[in-house]
Design a protein around this motif. Structure first.
Motif, PDB file in Angstrom:
ATOM      1  N   LEU A 144      27.679 -33.584 -22.257  1.00 33.11           N
ATOM      2  CA  LEU A 144      26.350 -34.014 -21.820  1.00 33.11           C
ATOM      3  C   LEU A 144      25.762 -34.897 -22.919  1.00 33.11           C
ATOM      4  N   LEU A 145      25.437 -36.146 -22.592  1.00 33.64           N
ATOM      5  CA  LEU A 145      24.866 -37.104 -23.552  1.00 33.64           C
ATOM      6  C   LEU A 145      23.357 -37.164 -23.370  1.00 33.64           C
ATOM      7  N   ILE A 146      22.636 -37.021 -24.498  1.00 38.63           N
ATOM      8  CA  ILE A 146      21.177 -37.095 -24.428  1.00 38.63           C
ATOM      9  C   ILE A 146      20.673 -38.085 -25.478  1.00 38.63           C
ATOM     10  N   LYS A 147      19.502 -38.669 -25.236  1.00 44.25           N
ATOM     11  CA  LYS A 147      18.811 -39.565 -26.192  1.00 44.25           C
ATOM     12  C   LYS A 147      17.641 -38.782 -26.779  1.00 44.25           C
ATOM     13  N   ASN A 160      18.483 -40.820 -32.295  1.00 46.08           N
ATOM     14  CA  ASN A 160      19.915 -41.036 -32.096  1.00 46.08           C
ATOM     15  C   ASN A 160      20.374 -40.452 -30.760  1.00 46.08           C
ATOM     16  N   TYR A 161      21.644 -40.738 -30.468  1.00 48.47           N
ATOM     17  CA  TYR A 161      22.271 -40.183 -29.262  1.00 48.47           C
ATOM     18  C   TYR A 161      23.078 -38.952 -29.654  1.00 48.47           C
ATOM     19  N   VAL A 162      22.911 -37.884 -28.882  1.00 49.44           N
ATOM     20  CA  VAL A 162      23.618 -36.638 -29.169  1.00 49.44           C
ATOM     21  C   VAL A 162      24.532 -36.312 -27.987  1.00 49.44           C
ATOM     22  N   LEU A 163      25.807 -36.173 -28.309  1.00 50.68           N
ATOM     23  CA  LEU A 163      26.794 -35.816 -27.289  1.00 50.68           C
ATOM     24  C   LEU A 163      27.186 -34.351 -27.491  1.00 50.68           C
ATOM     25  N   ILE A 164      26.832 -33.533 -26.514  1.00 50.60           N
ATOM     26  CA  ILE A 164      27.161 -32.098 -26.566  1.00 50.60           C
ATOM     27  C   ILE A 164      28.492 -31.901 -25.856  1.00 50.60           C
ATOM     28  N   LEU A 165      29.455 -31.322 -26.573  1.00 49.94           N
ATOM     29  CA  LEU A 165      30.787 -31.082 -26.001  1.00 49.94           C
ATOM     30  C   LEU A 165      31.083 -29.582 -26.012  1.00 49.94           C
ATOM     31  N   GLU A 166      31.359 -29.067 -24.840  1.00 44.77           N
ATOM     32  CA  GLU A 166      31.710 -27.649 -24.745  1.00 44.77           C
ATOM     33  C   GLU A 166      33.162 -27.538 -24.317  1.00 44.77           C
ATOM     34  N   ASN A 167      33.937 -26.876 -25.135  1.00 38.41           N
ATOM     35  CA  ASN A 167      35.365 -26.717 -24.830  1.00 38.41           C
ATOM     36  C   ASN A 167      35.556 -25.762 -23.654  1.00 38.41           C
ATOM     37  N   ILE A 168      36.337 -26.218 -22.683  1.00 44.58           N
ATOM     38  CA  ILE A 168      36.554 -25.403 -21.471  1.00 44.58           C
ATOM     39  C   ILE A 168      38.028 -25.044 -21.304  1.00 44.58           C
ATOM     40  N   ASP A 169      38.800 -25.077 -22.386  1.00 40.66           N
ATOM     41  CA  ASP A 169      40.216 -24.711 -22.284  1.00 40.66           C
ATOM     42  C   ASP A 169      40.393 -23.300 -21.724  1.00 40.66           C
ATOM     43  N   THR A 170      39.645 -22.364 -22.285  1.00 39.89           N
ATOM     44  CA  THR A 170      39.780 -20.971 -21.821  1.00 39.89           C
ATOM     45  C   THR A 170      39.282 -20.814 -20.378  1.00 39.89           C
TER      46      THR A 170
END
Length: 436
Positions: A144-147, A160-170
């Motif tokens: 999810l990218l937010i400004k 700045n721009y913040v990119l939230i990355l949630e790992n979904i491997d499991t």
């Protein structure tokens, strides 16, 4: 069954329909369950991204796992420098698309995200990306990218721009594992359903197939019974045509034989018609109040003369001297069938006995003869249509195997029972119990 047998085709068709029905049912059930589980997993992931977005925008400290300290001596709190919950990572981009929080990520995580580019058109949109680590393994993330506005109190995020990355491997492993388990379960229960469907189809079709078989046998037997008297009549008529100039008195035997066969044919036709009407339910039971003793006497009186003409004795014991409601025509036909059989199979010098009794609302009719009797193996089947015992129902005596079938139907219409047993020392006894 023979190849192409309609019974087999009908049973196979029903089984295939149930098989397809169960397959579709389990397929739809599996898709619905998998869809709901899949949606639930991704809903929770996306909810986590939204929560993290609120944390970033409000600069709240996100919950995280402690790696040191204990409950009595907790580790000292550190300032929020972009800390994120377990499995969640944050990339901070400046306006030029450069990652500016590389030091907080660590070399291993940074190397995983180093090729991630900033796409400003995806602001506030949830996406799914696939990244390859240095050990050539794929990892899947929900992003999810937010400004972040410049007014944010955290200098790392502000402007700045913040990119939230949630790992979904499991999560994907759980989805795939659930899919395999669900597929295995559905296949297993589908096989069980096939077995159940096959069993139910055979069970449900059995009475239908039995009825169809009986109907086919009934038609074949009826055709055979009708063919015999017609053949005799035809032969006699053709014989008489070979002597057109003879007088009627000279053709007494052919004419008498033809008339006997016509009467036999008429009886057979009437009985076939009655059975057909009984099967279709078009015969209405017309019960009337009857004074039993004089009514039975009237029916049985002609049989005294018939028995005497054949050098046989007729004994009547009428103890049912009250009134009762019954269908007079059907009960008369029942008595005629039983008496005809009794007299027919009783040898000269023998005795036919008819007894009636009334116990409350139950009428008992008993017809005894001193004939050759019925073998035990045949007693269970003599009420079947067209069935003949070799001794007691031989076609040479003029029977057609329908009388006792009709008698049983008449008794059943009066909520009664009919049974047969031996008459010692010889002969047969038919017991009829009717509820008036």
């Amino acid at each position: 069954m023979k190849k192409g047998d309609p019974q087999q085709k009908q049973q196979l068709s029903l089984f295939l329909k149930e098989l397809v029905g169960f397959a579709l049912l389990f397929a739809v059930l599996g898709l619905v369950v998998f869809f709901l589980f899949h949606q639930s997993i991704y809903k929770n992931i996306d909810q986590g991204l939204v929560t993290q977005k609120q944390n970033v925008l409000s600069n709240r400290k996100a919950p995280q796992f402690r790696t040191g300290g204990n409950a009595q001596n907790p580790a000292p709190a550190k300032p929020n420098n972009g800390d994120t919950p377990f499995r969640t990572n944050i990339l901070v981009f400046n306006k030029k698309g450069q990652i500016i929080n590389a030091q907080m990520l660590g070399n291993r995580i940074y190397n995983l995200f180093i090729n991630t580019e900033l796409d400003k058109s995806q602001v506030n949109k949830v996406r799914e990306v696939t990244l390859m680590s240095t050990d050539n393994t794929l990892h899947y993330f929900r992003t999810l990218l937010i400004k972040v506005p410049k007014s944010n109190s955290n200098p790392i995020y502000a402007g700045n721009y913040v990119l939230i990355l949630e790992n979904i491997d499991t999560d994907l492993m759980a989805v795939n594992s659930f899919k395999r388990s669900l597929l295995t379960t559905l296949v297993f229960f589908w096989i069980v359903a096939i077995a159940i469907a096959y069993f139910l189809s055979r069970s449900s079709m059995k009475p239908i197939l039995d009825a169809w078989k009986r109907q086919r046998q009934f038609s074949a037997n009826a055709a055979h019974e009708l063919r015999t008297p017609l053949t005799v009549i035809q032969n006699q008529m053709e014989y008489m045509l070979t002597k057109p100039k003879t007088k009627v008195i000279d053709q007494v035997d052919p004419i008498s034989t033809s008339l006997d066969e016509v009467r036999h044919l008429q009886t057979l036709t009437n009985r076939l018609l009655m059975l057909a009407r009984s099967d279709s339910g078009t015969i209405e039971i017309n019960k009337q109040e009857v004074d039993l003793k004089p009514w039975f006497s009237q029916i049985l009186k002609p049989y005294d003369d018939i028995a005497a003409s054949q050098h046989k004795s007729m004994v009547t014991v009428l103890k049912a001297d009250d009134k009762g409601r019954l269908d007079k025509d059907l009960i008369r036909q029942l008595l005629i069938i039983l008496l005809d059989n009794a007299i027919k199979y009783t040898p000269a010098g023998g005795t036919v006995t008819v007894m009636t009794a009334l116990n409350r609302d139950r009428l008992t009719i008993e017809v005894r003869d001193t004939g050759t009797g019925i073998p035990d193996a045949d007693k269970k089947r003599i009420f079947e249509r067209f069935y003949r015992s070799d001794k007691s129902r031989n076609s040479k005596t003029g029977g057609n195997g329908l009388g006792l079938a009709i008698a049983k139907w008449i008794v059943q219409q009066h909520s009664g029972t009919i049974s047969v047993k031996d008459n010692y020392p010889k002969g047969t006894v038919f017991d009829v119990l009717i509820k008036l």
